[in-house]
Design an enzyme around this catalytic site. Structure first.
Site, PDB file in Angstrom:
ATOM      1  N   ASP A  13      -9.423 -27.247   0.696  1.00 58.08           N
ATOM      2  CA  ASP A  13      -8.126 -26.674   0.313  1.00 58.08           C
ATOM      3  C   ASP A  13      -7.238 -27.650  -0.466  1.00 58.08           C
ATOM      4  OD1 ASP A  13      -8.938 -24.416   1.701  1.00 58.08           O
ATOM      5  OD2 ASP A  13      -8.031 -25.111   3.575  1.00 58.08           O
ATOM      6  N   LYS A  16      -8.731 -27.196  -5.456  1.00 61.68           N
ATOM      7  CA  LYS A  16      -9.862 -27.271  -6.402  1.00 61.68           C
ATOM      8  C   LYS A  16      -9.850 -26.087  -7.355  1.00 61.68           C
ATOM      9  CE  LYS A  16     -12.608 -27.220  -2.830  1.00 61.68           C
ATOM     10  NZ  LYS A  16     -11.660 -27.398  -1.724  1.00 61.68           N
ATOM     11  N   GLY A  40     -12.235 -20.656  -0.012  1.00 58.35           N
ATOM     12  CA  GLY A  40     -11.108 -19.800  -0.399  1.00 58.35           C
ATOM     13  C   GLY A  40     -10.354 -20.543  -1.485  1.00 58.35           C
ATOM     14  N   HIS A  41     -10.593 -20.153  -2.739  1.00 56.25           N
ATOM     15  CA  HIS A  41      -9.981 -20.857  -3.866  1.00 56.25           C
ATOM     16  C   HIS A  41      -8.922 -19.957  -4.486  1.00 56.25           C
ATOM     17  CE1 HIS A  41     -13.851 -23.511  -4.300  1.00 56.25           C
ATOM     18  NE2 HIS A  41     -13.260 -23.616  -3.126  1.00 56.25           N
ATOM     19  N   GLN A 217     -15.206 -26.612  -0.120  1.00 58.50           N
ATOM     20  CA  GLN A 217     -14.911 -27.477   1.028  1.00 58.50           C
ATOM     21  C   GLN A 217     -14.484 -28.871   0.523  1.00 58.50           C
ATOM     22  OE1 GLN A 217     -18.174 -25.519   1.369  1.00 58.50           O
ATOM     23  NE2 GLN A 217     -16.610 -24.045   1.858  1.00 58.50           N
TER      24      GLN A 217
END
Ligand code: GDP
Ligand code: IMO
Ligand code: MG
Length: 420
Positions: A13, A16, A40-41, A217
């Site tokens: 988080d 990225k 989760g981007h 990650q």
């Protein structure tokens, strides 16, 4: 040849997705090589929020071909939902999405195994997306792979093989007939995208295409070098790239992303974690809630000692600092520079030793001004520039990018150390 990678340097988080989005316009390919729906981007193309889990962020750029590499674990049902959402927002994927035929497939068995483990003893705080069990099946050689999805006999055999081994570990395991129809239907839908991704990427390299590898990650969640066992189940560091795309690649630019502070979701040690009241304040200011699970993120100061170690082993060529804007108005800031009585240059492998680390800090002056509109390093307040200079000098890797807001354009390039 331009090959770059964007990797998280902390516990995920780091922002990225936002940086990949900012750099995609300069790339022909955007490639995920590990992880799956646990990622989760969050990105804001044209102001609208999108959270990507399996899909590379390049899906939001019409000139970018997107690859889900063989190192990924894919939940086909969720992937289709994601494709529908992205296409529904106007980003068409025809002829620009490739799913490796060798990627592992997450089935209902894996989701149940993941939840079961989390609800039993030894909780990791996983995203419950079936990641660990899917990777376990790959290495146990009982995986369902993307190529199986498009052949009924292969899929049935693969499901039978996996179920024979795993059913005894699951309370009320679904039968093969329970699972087969939905997976076959998903296979039909995904068939146009399933291909030998390694071959496609080899051709791309030969044609001098510009390739951007999008990490998911973060380094501290790496299966080997993270805070094991409180990690994810894939190789998040640079070494994961060739293994996760299935071909050799020489990555010229390795951009390691770090927040100006630090967060972690899930269980496991976090030496520079802030006590509750201070943590709550920073969490609210930074909007630190998980993009995949909505869980509140644990928050703390940046740990420069850990960052230096990770940059070394990952071959990071430049650091991107995100969320610098969140530190505005917080008063004096702290940065972790080591641990009490700890003289080793690396981080301990043993989780008990890691959990016992007591950080030592350097206090640095904060700044009051809102910096969200800043687009040049020289326009940052002097205290922000000294903060960045301290980070850069301590870690020994130059800061190449700074992000001051979630929007695509709220980032700027730094050429050399920002002057004081
Ligand atoms: P990722 O998993 O590394 O892509 O990061 P996430 O999307 O899970 O979390 C990063 C969060 O911070 C998202 O909500 C982003 O929109 C937001 N973000 C990224 N960069 C910045 C920044 O520089 N400033 C602020 N305020 N928010 C940012
Ligand atoms: P992005 O790509 C933050 C964490 C989970 C848990 C551990 C193992 O958005 O940075 P898993 O479901 O992978 O078996 O969970 O890893 N985790 C993440 N934390 N960001 C992520 O992805 C994460 N993916 C997994 O919270 O602690
Ligand atoms: Mg995330």
């Amino acid at each position: 040849m331009s090959t770059s990678a964007i990797l998280g340097l902390q516990w995920g988080d780091e922002g990225k997705g936002k940086l990949v989005d900012a750099l995609c316009a300069e790339h022909d390919f955007c490639v995920r090589f590990q992880g799956g729906g646990n990622a989760g981007h969050t990105v804001y193309p044209g102001g609208q929020k999108i959270v990507l889990h399996h899909l590379p962020t390049g899906v939001l750029h019409s000139g970018c071909t997107n690859v889900l590499g063989s190192g990924m674990v894919i939940d086909p049902i969720r992937l289709i939902d994601e494709i529908d959402e992205v296409e529904g927002r106007g980003f068409k994927l025809k002829d620009r999405l490739i799913i490796s035929d060798r990627a592992s497939i997450t089935t209902p068995l894996h989701l149940l195994l993941d939840s079961g483990r989390e609800e039993g003893g030894g909780k990791i705080g996983t995203t419950k997306r079936g990641i660990g069990p899917t990777y376990a099946d790959r290495y146990d050689r009982i995986a369902v792979r993307a190529c199986d999805l498009i052949d009924k006999t292969s899929l049935k055999e693969a499901l039978e093989r996996a179920r024979a081994v795993r059913a005894s570990q699951i309370n009320k395991p679904p039968t093969v007939s329970d699972m087969l129809p939905a997976l076959l239907k998903a296979g039909e839908r995904l068939k146009p995208y399933i291909a030998d991704a390694a071959l496609v990427l080899c051709e791309a390299v030969k044609e001098n295409k510009r390739i951007l590898y999008e990490g998911a990650q973060g380094a501290m969640l790496d299966i080997a070098y993270g805070t094991y066992p409180f990690v994810t189940s894939s190789h998040t560091l640079t070494g994961g790239i060739p293994a996760g795309i299935g071909s050799w690649t020489d990555v010229k630019r390795v951009i390691g992303v770090s927040k100006a502070y630090c967060t972690r979701v899930g269980e496991g040690p976090f030496p520079t974690e802030l006590p509750k009241a201070e943590g709550d304040r920073l969490r609210e200011k930074g909007g630190e809630y998980g993009a995949t699970t909505g869980r509140p993120r644990r928050v703390g100061w940046i740990d420069l000692f850990a960052l230096r170690y990770i940059c070394k082993i990952a071959g990071v060529t430049e650091i991107a600092i995100t969320k610098l804007d969140v530190l505005s108005g917080l008063g004096d800031l702290k940065v972790g520079v080591g641990y009490e009585g700890y003289a080793h240059p690396g981080l301990p492998a043993d989780i008990r030793a890691f959990s016992a680390l007591k950080p030592t800090y350097k206090a640095l002056p904060g700044w009051k001004d809102n910096i969200s509109a800043v687009r040049k390093p020289e326009d940052l307040p002097a205290a922000a520039r000294s903060y960045l200079r301290f980070v850069e000098e301590f870690v020994g890797v130059r800061i190449g990018l700074i992000s001051v807001g979630p929007e695509r354009d709220a980032a700027f390039v730094v050429r050399g150390a920002p002057k004081g």
